[in-house]
Motif scaffolding. Structure first.
Motif, PDB file in Angstrom:
ATOM      1  N   UNK A 117      36.707  34.565  49.076  1.00  0.00           N
ATOM      2  CA  UNK A 117      36.969  34.648  47.645  1.00  0.00           C
ATOM      3  C   UNK A 117      36.877  36.090  47.156  1.00  0.00           C
ATOM      4  N   UNK A 118      35.838  36.811  47.601  1.00  0.00           N
ATOM      5  CA  UNK A 118      35.660  38.201  47.159  1.00  0.00           C
ATOM      6  C   UNK A 118      36.713  39.126  47.770  1.00  0.00           C
ATOM      7  N   UNK A 119      37.083  38.870  49.012  1.00  0.00           N
ATOM      8  CA  UNK A 119      38.130  39.687  49.640  1.00  0.00           C
ATOM      9  C   UNK A 119      39.462  39.510  48.900  1.00  0.00           C
ATOM     10  N   UNK A 120      39.792  38.268  48.574  1.00  0.00           N
ATOM     11  CA  UNK A 120      41.040  38.001  47.846  1.00  0.00           C
ATOM     12  C   UNK A 120      41.023  38.656  46.473  1.00  0.00           C
ATOM     13  N   UNK A 121      39.876  38.577  45.776  1.00  0.00           N
ATOM     14  CA  UNK A 121      39.765  39.192  44.451  1.00  0.00           C
ATOM     15  C   UNK A 121      39.874  40.714  44.552  1.00  0.00           C
ATOM     16  N   UNK A 122      39.253  41.287  45.574  1.00  0.00           N
ATOM     17  CA  UNK A 122      39.312  42.744  45.770  1.00  0.00           C
ATOM     18  C   UNK A 122      40.747  43.203  46.011  1.00  0.00           C
ATOM     19  N   UNK A 123      41.451  42.517  46.914  1.00  0.00           N
ATOM     20  CA  UNK A 123      42.816  42.913  47.236  1.00  0.00           C
ATOM     21  C   UNK A 123      43.760  42.720  46.048  1.00  0.00           C
ATOM     22  N   UNK A 124      43.553  41.637  45.295  1.00  0.00           N
ATOM     23  CA  UNK A 124      44.473  41.337  44.196  1.00  0.00           C
ATOM     24  C   UNK A 124      44.288  42.277  43.005  1.00  0.00           C
ATOM     25  N   UNK A 161      36.075  40.386  37.976  1.00  0.00           N
ATOM     26  CA  UNK A 161      36.172  39.787  39.310  1.00  0.00           C
ATOM     27  C   UNK A 161      36.224  40.873  40.390  1.00  0.00           C
ATOM     28  N   UNK A 162      36.959  41.958  40.116  1.00  0.00           N
ATOM     29  CA  UNK A 162      37.067  43.071  41.075  1.00  0.00           C
ATOM     30  C   UNK A 162      35.705  43.736  41.280  1.00  0.00           C
ATOM     31  N   UNK A 163      35.002  44.004  40.190  1.00  0.00           N
ATOM     32  CA  UNK A 163      33.706  44.682  40.305  1.00  0.00           C
ATOM     33  C   UNK A 163      32.674  43.788  40.991  1.00  0.00           C
ATOM     34  N   UNK A 164      32.751  42.502  40.717  1.00  0.00           N
ATOM     35  CA  UNK A 164      31.853  41.566  41.401  1.00  0.00           C
ATOM     36  C   UNK A 164      32.124  41.582  42.898  1.00  0.00           C
ATOM     37  N   UNK A 165      33.425  41.624  43.268  1.00  0.00           N
ATOM     38  CA  UNK A 165      33.798  41.674  44.684  1.00  0.00           C
ATOM     39  C   UNK A 165      33.307  42.963  45.335  1.00  0.00           C
ATOM     40  N   UNK A 166      33.451  44.082  44.637  1.00  0.00           N
ATOM     41  CA  UNK A 166      32.992  45.369  45.169  1.00  0.00           C
ATOM     42  C   UNK A 166      31.482  45.342  45.397  1.00  0.00           C
ATOM     43  N   UNK A 167      30.761  44.800  44.406  1.00  0.00           N
ATOM     44  CA  UNK A 167      29.295  44.722  44.538  1.00  0.00           C
ATOM     45  C   UNK A 167      28.887  43.825  45.705  1.00  0.00           C
ATOM     46  N   UNK A 168      29.606  42.727  45.887  1.00  0.00           N
ATOM     47  CA  UNK A 168      29.304  41.803  46.990  1.00  0.00           C
ATOM     48  C   UNK A 168      29.536  42.499  48.329  1.00  0.00           C
ATOM     49  N   UNK A 179      27.150  45.329  53.139  1.00  0.00           N
ATOM     50  CA  UNK A 179      27.505  46.431  54.044  1.00  0.00           C
ATOM     51  C   UNK A 179      28.852  46.205  54.735  1.00  0.00           C
ATOM     52  N   UNK A 180      29.819  45.696  53.982  1.00  0.00           N
ATOM     53  CA  UNK A 180      31.161  45.467  54.527  1.00  0.00           C
ATOM     54  C   UNK A 180      32.036  46.648  54.132  1.00  0.00           C
ATOM     55  N   UNK A 181      32.358  47.485  55.101  1.00  0.00           N
ATOM     56  CA  UNK A 181      33.168  48.678  54.825  1.00  0.00           C
ATOM     57  C   UNK A 181      34.638  48.475  55.170  1.00  0.00           C
ATOM     58  N   UNK A 182      34.908  47.514  56.059  1.00  0.00           N
ATOM     59  CA  UNK A 182      36.284  47.208  56.445  1.00  0.00           C
ATOM     60  C   UNK A 182      36.576  45.754  56.118  1.00  0.00           C
ATOM     61  N   UNK A 183      37.635  45.527  55.328  1.00  0.00           N
ATOM     62  CA  UNK A 183      37.947  44.163  54.906  1.00  0.00           C
ATOM     63  C   UNK A 183      38.377  43.311  56.096  1.00  0.00           C
TER      64      UNK A 183
END
Length: 434
Positions: A329-336, A363-370, A375-379
């Protein structure tokens, strides 16, 4: 030229959970227009949001009312004007029903969320409650984003109005109660909700309120007719469960019951019940080859170990599935929404831009914080995450079946052991008298 305007509105969660993009929605809209409005000039446009900033992708389909060519007649077309060249488009009841069915099948085929467009919503949400939900959810999203940025997990992700909470509480009781008295008692005992009937209608009074809320205001299933039908179904289902042929009954301690004041009639019933339960017990132990006490104890120990080990694995898999779903969910929000966050940096009026796209940016900022907190640097690849989720779900199904099998047999054997112990304890005084 006169026109007709149709809108296909997708669920806001589709973009995050089901991978719905603007391009995919546009393609679905074009195909829908081609299938259902042949012969009409048309414009198909897709928007990422509406005037209320709900975050839902929706497709506008505007068609010219005059058909420019004759088309093949479809089953829902009633009169020649529905397929002949030069005739006007007609939105009859049958046509609208056909279009609603087509939208539902479109969403189902594309793996998207949908509602029942033919029968309407089971819940009734007024405009005031709708806007209260929107304002409450936006406020909650901002608070959660701040908590996540601070490294604290949010306590609640979905905002609920008073009526939302009332619906949930009534539903939790409704599917367990077996009579109206039971329904009323459970509502009062568990949630402090009073239910009353007046002129054939039900009303509910939540704790802390002074005014009853009528059932038809919160939803169809809370009205008297459907409530009584559900309670009757529950009662029938409970009777079916109680008389399962493979169930092992528990022996009744007759002497203890008699000391509590039970009469001769109860004693007669209890003796018949115990005779039947003991017969079931012996049949079970013979089938399992467990007439020896040591063998029975060993089998119970084995099943107990299998039961707890399987349950531990199931809980672990459920946790990993939840983490996988959250990450997807967070990866999709980050990319979108990342392009939108980049546009904010160069916007001429950042405050206005922020207000217009508050939901998406939150949603984007929540994804970035998550991602930062984990410690996820590569999606990770969405396809890889989906494959991992499918594998976890398959493993969970397998271990859950083991857990259910072990639990069922374990309960039966424990009951059988208790029955045997009680049977011989009851027999001892009789043997002494003889």
């Amino acid at each position: 030229m006169n026109t007709h305007h149709y809108i296909i509105s997708f669920d806001p969660k589709d973009s995050v959970e089901n991978g719905l993009t603007m391009e995919r929605a546009q393609a679905l809209g074009l195909q829908f227009c081609k299938d259902n409005f042949p012969g009409h000039p048309a414009i198909v446009c897709t928007h990422p949001d509406g005037h209320n900033h709900s975050g839902n992708i929706h497709v506008h389909i505007v068609i010219g009312s005059i058909r420019t060519r004759e088309v093949e007649r479809k089953p829902y077309m009633q009169k020649p004007r529905d397929w002949l060249e030069g005739m006007k488009h007609s939105s009859t009841a049958q046509t609208m029903r056909h279009l609603r069915v087509e939208v539902m099948e479109l969403c189902e085929g594309a793996g998207l969320y949908q509602i029942d467009l033919l029968n309407g919503s089971k819940e009734r949400v007024s405009e005031a409650e709708y806007w209260a939900r929107r304002r409450g959810q936006m406020k909650l999203d901002r608070e959660n984003a701040a908590l996540t940025a601070a490294g604290q997990p949010p306590k609640q992700k979905k905002f609920e109005t008073v009526k939302d909470t009332l619906r949930k509480q009534i539903s939790s009781v409704l599917y367990r109660a077996t009579s109206f008295e039971d329904f009323s008692d459970r509502l009062m005992q568990q949630y402090g909700i009073t239910v009353k009937e007046s002129r054939g209608q039900l009303s509910y009074l939540p704790a802390g309120r002074t005014k009853f809320i009528r059932a038809h205001i919160i939803g169809d299933k809370f009205e008297k007719g459907l409530v009584l039908a559900t309670l009757q179904e529950n009662a029938e289902r409970k009777r079916t469960i109680q008389f399962k042929p493979d169930r092992i009954g528990k022996l009744v301690d007759i002497q203890a019951k008699l000391k509590q004041g039970k009469g001769i009639g109860y004693e007669r019933w209890a003796k018949k019940h115990n005779l039947k339960a003991m017969s079931q017990t012996l049949i079970l132990l013979q089938e399992k080859g467990l007439l020896n006490e040591d063998a029975l104890d060993q089998r119970i120990a084995e099943l107990d170990t299998k039961f707890h080990e399987s349950l531990t694995v199931v809980k672990d898999l459920e946790t990993r599935m939840a983490e996988n779903k959250s990450l997807r969910s967070h990866v999709a929000a980050y990319q979108q929404y990342r392009p939108l966050a980049q546009k904010l940096k160069s916007a001429r009026h950042p405050v206005t831009f922020e207000e217009q796209h508050r939901t998406e940016l939150t949603a984007y900022r929540t994804a970035v914080a998550y991602l930062k907190a984990n410690n996820i640097t590569k999606l990770p690849s969405p396809n890889k995450l989906e494959a991992e989720y499918a594998h976890l779900a398959s493993e969970k199904t397998k271990f859950y079946e083991w857990y259910k099998e072990a639990k069922e047999e374990l309960l039966k054997l424990k009951t059988a052991k208790q029955n045997v112990a009680l049977f011989f304890r009851e027999e001892e005084p009789v043997q002494q008298e003889r």
